[in-house]
Each structure stands twice: as structure tokens, then as C-alpha cells.
Design an enzyme around this catalytic site. Sequence first.
Site, mmCIF file in Angstrom:
data_model
loop_
_atom_site.group_PDB
_atom_site.id
_atom_site.type_symbol
_atom_site.label_atom_id
_atom_site.label_comp_id
_atom_site.label_asym_id
_atom_site.label_seq_id
_atom_site.Cartn_x
_atom_site.Cartn_y
_atom_site.Cartn_z
ATOM 1 N N CYS A 113 0.851 -1.190 0.000
ATOM 2 C CA CYS A 113 0.000 0.000 0.000
ATOM 3 C C CYS A 113 0.884 1.236 0.000
ATOM 4 O O CYS A 113 2.107 1.151 0.014
ATOM 5 C CB CYS A 113 -0.913 0.006 1.225
ATOM 6 S SG CYS A 113 -0.006 0.158 2.780
ATOM 7 N N CYS B 253 3.337 1.411 2.780
ATOM 8 C CA CYS B 253 4.526 0.580 2.551
ATOM 9 C C CYS B 253 5.538 1.340 1.696
ATOM 10 O O CYS B 253 6.743 1.334 1.977
ATOM 11 C CB CYS B 253 4.150 -0.726 1.857
ATOM 12 S SG CYS B 253 3.196 -1.873 2.863
ATOM 13 N N ASP C 219 9.239 24.721 -33.888
ATOM 14 C CA ASP C 219 10.332 24.958 -34.822
ATOM 15 C C ASP C 219 9.872 24.553 -36.225
ATOM 16 O O ASP C 219 8.928 23.769 -36.374
ATOM 17 C CB ASP C 219 11.549 24.137 -34.388
ATOM 18 C CG ASP C 219 12.693 24.266 -35.358
ATOM 19 O OD1 ASP C 219 13.046 25.401 -35.702
ATOM 20 O OD2 ASP C 219 13.222 23.222 -35.782
ATOM 21 N N ASP D 17 13.876 20.014 -32.852
ATOM 22 C CA ASP D 17 14.668 18.814 -33.138
ATOM 23 C C ASP D 17 16.163 19.068 -33.194
ATOM 24 O O ASP D 17 16.947 18.124 -33.235
ATOM 25 C CB ASP D 17 14.227 18.214 -34.477
ATOM 26 C CG ASP D 17 14.771 18.995 -35.663
ATOM 27 O OD1 ASP D 17 14.718 20.242 -35.623
ATOM 28 O OD2 ASP D 17 15.245 18.358 -36.621
ATOM 29 N N ASP E 208 17.590 24.248 -30.835
ATOM 30 C CA ASP E 208 16.340 24.238 -30.067
ATOM 31 C C ASP E 208 16.554 23.821 -28.613
ATOM 32 O O ASP E 208 15.622 23.910 -27.815
ATOM 33 C CB ASP E 208 15.328 23.269 -30.702
ATOM 34 C CG ASP E 208 14.942 23.676 -32.119
ATOM 35 O OD1 ASP E 208 14.738 24.881 -32.338
ATOM 36 O OD2 ASP E 208 14.867 22.794 -32.984
#
Length: 739
Positions: free
Chosen positions: A15, A18, A423, A621, A625
Site C-alpha cells: 500500500c 509501505c 520549430d 529537433d 532548439d
Amino acid sequence: MTTRSIQMAVMGMRCASCASNVERILKTQVPGVQSCQVNLASESVSLVFDPALADLTVVGQKLAEAGYQMVKPQEKPAAKQRLLRQQSLTFWLGVCLTVPLVALSMARDLGALGPWAHAPWVNWLLFALATPVQFVTGWEFYRSAFQSLRSRNLNMDVLVALGSSTAYFFSVFVLLFPRVTSPHVVFETSALILLLIKLGKLLEGKARARASADLEALLDAVVLRARVETAAGGFEDRPAEQVRPGEVVVVGPQEKIPVDGSVLSGASSADESLMTGESQPIPKNPGDRVLAATLNLEGMLRVEAARVGQETTFARIVQRVEEAQASKAPIQRIADRVAGVFVPAMILLGLGTFAAWLVIGQEVFPALLRMVAVLVIACPCALGLATPTAITVGMGRGARLGILFRNSSVLEITHRLQVLLMDKTGTLTLGKPVLTDTVALEGISTDELLRLSASAEALLMHPISSALTRAARQRNLELVLPHDFQVEPGIGIRATVRGRAVRVARPETVLGADPNHPLAAALDRLTAEGKIVSAVELDGRPAGLIAVQDEERPEARATISRLQAMGIRLHLVTGDNEKNARAIADRLGIAEVSFGVLPDQKAELIVRVQSSGQLVGMVGDGINDAQALARADVGIAMGTGADVAVHAADLTLVRGEIQGVVEAILLSRKTMQVIRQNLFWAFFYNLLLIPVAAGALHAVRSAPAVLRDLHPGLAAAAMALSSLTVVLNSLRLARSDLS
């Protein structure tokens, strides 16, 4: 200081308490631990520690002292199977004993058995049936509760053990001293509590295993061996992680590719569905990229290794998903704090219920049953599972779709994005310009103009140069190596091709500013169309124009429309010139455009938008960037882009397709929707039924008898149903529609 990061499996967590206990133990009792994140749903722990101060032996010992078992990730499936078999055996033992126990008790209470059923020996028979259930079927609850008490971090098993033990030992007291109190025993209550909760745990365990199925599917694809070419011309079979970059591996039909690399020779197709979610086989020819853990279908391939072992795309995907599943979303931390105080509060509430009914004149027996019902139904199992189970399923679904979230916080926040900066090159476009126009003056053909300019550019790796050479080869034009090659920085190139002086340069440097030049009208038209135009000069005289254009991705237009329909404001941001930027924006339907933007200016633009209180995402990419991706609330990197961009991003689209942005946002929305539903159900059972268990409806004569005096057995069933509801609801994410 040197640190080490590991991902390990921890068995025995049941749980949220725990999970909190494991986290507290590792942070406070193991020296050198810098960070620790526990995932209850996947039963895993992500640990960062100083190996000079602690090692895994110490970690394992501390966990074992608290009743948890650390196992290696590769041993986890076998360990879980052993645990499930053991729990199944004790459960079926409980079934065999509890069924006759409950049947006999209920039949006696209903007066269906006659006077003999009230003989003293019948209570002893019930005792004999209940005792193995209490201490064999229920042993794990006692063990966990004891360890919880010893560590002073109460978990839900304390409530289970306390509730069932109260009913059991009360019945033992009645059995030994029948004249002191009512002769009525409730052995069936204690047995039914344990059996129903045990059943819920078994069903929950199997459902949670399904929740991690997507990640396990990735792990099952681990490649063990590689066939490596040797210098002597032979082959050497060795583990894939021992292959070195630059070595050549041979992959036969129906074999998994062991490394990331490129095809040197051979022709085939590959099943990359494991990595990209695309079921269509991908043709593989010399020069094409291949990925580790994908399947070579029909031909023999010779592959030059580029990335091996833990550096492969596959290994990084698995690592990213494991780390993300182990992280805690902010909404989960709230649930953890609630669960941390819930158990002691419910113990006090149970004792208060017992005392209150005694004070108002209730007999000990019914007051005791109400206390037991309160303790049992208050177990916060579902609360602990509500968030991590949904996160685990959502991350796994994302992995199968080629969407990798850095952590669960990113999964939580993505659906709230209001603005997306995008971009252009390599993101909305393919990043590979193609030749679109060749304009030649009299005296030279367009093919000859292309052949000469492509030959002059042959030594460059520039995208425009590549576009010219590809177009020339497609037209079967013979290219030759240039002589006297010279680069004019910021302008173009010069070279000699078969005795002719060729110059490919910016139009204004070749044509000048003459508006009446024969090529001026064509230049204006091509520039207005957003194309990149170069002028070609032969032997010192203008000869023509060549134009290239970076094509938008096939899915870009539809993706932009869907994002706008979802209420997200889009902004194209690029370092390109105004005409090119506006041309692509107009074609895709993006109203806001920023052009000529340098890398640091992209980040500044994000900060300005964020200052208005809006959540901003950045999709890119390239290396340029990376700064913006790191600055955005959610940085989204195309998986086919630069490594630095991927590392700076919060979310990676492995397939390198822009439509993944839509899928990521929808997956985030669905996951958060499921988490909210889970939290509702987790609290619903408790908040609705705890007052009922305490006897709030006792005086309501019109209420059903089953609710007026809620039996602890029904409370146990409701608690188990709560946990199962949460897990099954989370599993819906694996099949939910993201269209």
C-alpha cells in the site's frame, strides 16, 4: 562526489504506507542516499547514492529488516510468480475452511440446524476451522503489521490485522469464558475479512502485472547475442553489449538486430513496431538506419554498429520509461500525505466508535462488530494505488506509441499546455530540402545547369548540396568531382567542372539589384513562394536559378488542425527568413510567426509568453532548439533530431512524427482523467461507508438491515472492491482511444 543510479525491484510493498516506509528507510537508514523514489504499482525503487558510503548489500539488509525483499530486475518475474503461487495456496486453504465455517455459522444464526448447533462443541469446531485461516491465510497481514509497527510507519495491514484479530480473539474469549459475556462467537467474521481481502490482493496483483505489460514487452525484446565479423573474415558470437562501435554485425532473416547502426550491404525490411508502433515493415537498404531490438524480416544484412548496449535507442527507451514510472506526480504526493495520516486516524476512529456505542448503552458484542467494520473498511489500499497504477499504464501506453515522458510530472502537466511554439525545419518540415525549380537562360539546358551546379556542390554535405546531388542522380545525370573548389562564406561556392568556372551563390551577388534582369521575375516568383533560391554563374556570366524547398511533413497540416481544435495556440518560430517562414505557416494554417530568431531568442520568447501566466510547450529537433526545450514548461523533441535536443527535452517522440504531439496531449488528458476517477472511487468507498460501518444508519428503520448494521465481512468485500475498481479502471488506459 561520484554517484550511482540504479533501478531495483522491491517485493512486499502492499500500500501507499509501505511505499512511504521503504522510501523513509532508504533515505534515513542507508548512508549516502541522495534521492529515492518508490513506485508501488511497478514495485520498483529508483535510487541515487554514493557507492563509497553504501552498497546494494546494505540496501538489501535494511529492506529485509523491514520485511521487504530486494531482487534484481531480471529476477523479478520469477520472484513474483513464486509469491503468487504461495499466496494462491494460502488463499485456497482459506476458501476450503471459510466456506464451511460461514455456512455453519449462518445456518445456526438462522435457526436452520436445530438445537444441536448450539452445543458447546460446535463453537470449538468453528474455532478449529477459523484458526488456520487466521494464522496461515492471514499470516502475511500479521507480519506486515508487526514490521509496520516496529518501524513506526503504520500501513493498511495494521487495520486488517487489528480488525480481524479483534473479532477472532473476542470469539476465543467467549469460547473460554462463555458465562462472562454473550455465548455468540464471530469466528466467521475474522475469517471472511482475511479471505476477502486476500482475494482482492490476488486479483489486484494480477491486474497490476497487466499494468506493466507494455514495459515488460520492451524488456522481453532484449537482444542477448550478436554475430560479429572478425578481421580474419570469420564470425564471432558474443553478447550484444560487448560489440564495439564501428564493428560489423551480420543479421540473418527473422533475427533481432543487436545494435543501432547503418546497413553496409544487403537488402531486407524490418519490423520496428516495438519502437515506433508502426506495423508496416520498413525497407532497409545500404545507408539506412537500423535500431537494436527490431526484427530483420527476410534478407541478410551487414550492419556497422554505431550505438551498443545501454547507448542504443532501445535501452534508452526502457531506462526512460522505468525512470518515469518510478517518479511521483504532484497529484500522487498529495495522496501519499493523506495515506500517511489515514491509518492512525482510522484506528482512533475505530476505538472511538467502540467507546461511543458503549457509552450510549450498546452491548459489548455489537459495539465490537462496529469497530471491526470501521477498521476494515477504512483501509486506504485504493488510495495508494489510485495514481501510481494509472501512471504505470499511461507510461507503458506511451512507450508503445513511441512517446517517452521524462517523468510523471511531465505526463501530468502536458494536458494543460496552452501555447505551443514549433520549430520549422525538421519539426514541421522533413528537414531535407528537395529541388523544385531549375530556371536556365538561353544557351544552356536545365539538365546541364543542374549537372554543373550539382557537380560543383558535390564536396559539400550541406542540405542544399544534398538536394542538388539527389535530383541529379534521379535524372541520371553524370556527376564529376570539381577542381579548385572554394567556399565563399555566407555567399556560396566556386569550382571548376570540366574546364568551366561554376559559381553557385546568393542571387543578389550574381544578379545584382537590376529589376530588369532576365532572371529577376523568376527570382521574385520563387522567393514569394518561400523557396530557397541560388543563382548559377558559368564562366563569369549568370546562367540560371535553382530553387529548393523543405517539404512539410505529410501529417503536419492535419496535426496543426487538431491542435487548434483542442484550443492550443500555435506559434511558428524559426531562424529562417520572413518569406520562407510565412510561406510554410500559411500552408499549414499557423497565424503567429517569428522569423530570423536565434537560439537564445527562442528561449526569451518562451519566457515572455510564460510571464503572462500561460503554460508553454516547445517542439524542436535541433541543437539550436535545446535551450528553448529546456526553458519551456514541456520541451518536446523529435526523436530523429539531435541528441542534445532529446536530452534537453521533457518528452521525446521516438517516431519523429509531429502527430505524436497530439497523441501525447490526449494520453496526458486520459491519464489524468483516470487518476481523478481513481481518487474519487478510493475516497468514495471510505467516506460513504465509514459512517455506515460506525452505525450512522442504525436508527433509520427504513434503511436496509445490511446497511443499518454493516457486517465486517461486507466491509472487507467493499474494501477489496475499492482496490480492484481502481486497478481495473487504470487498465482502461491501455486500450483507450486517442483519436
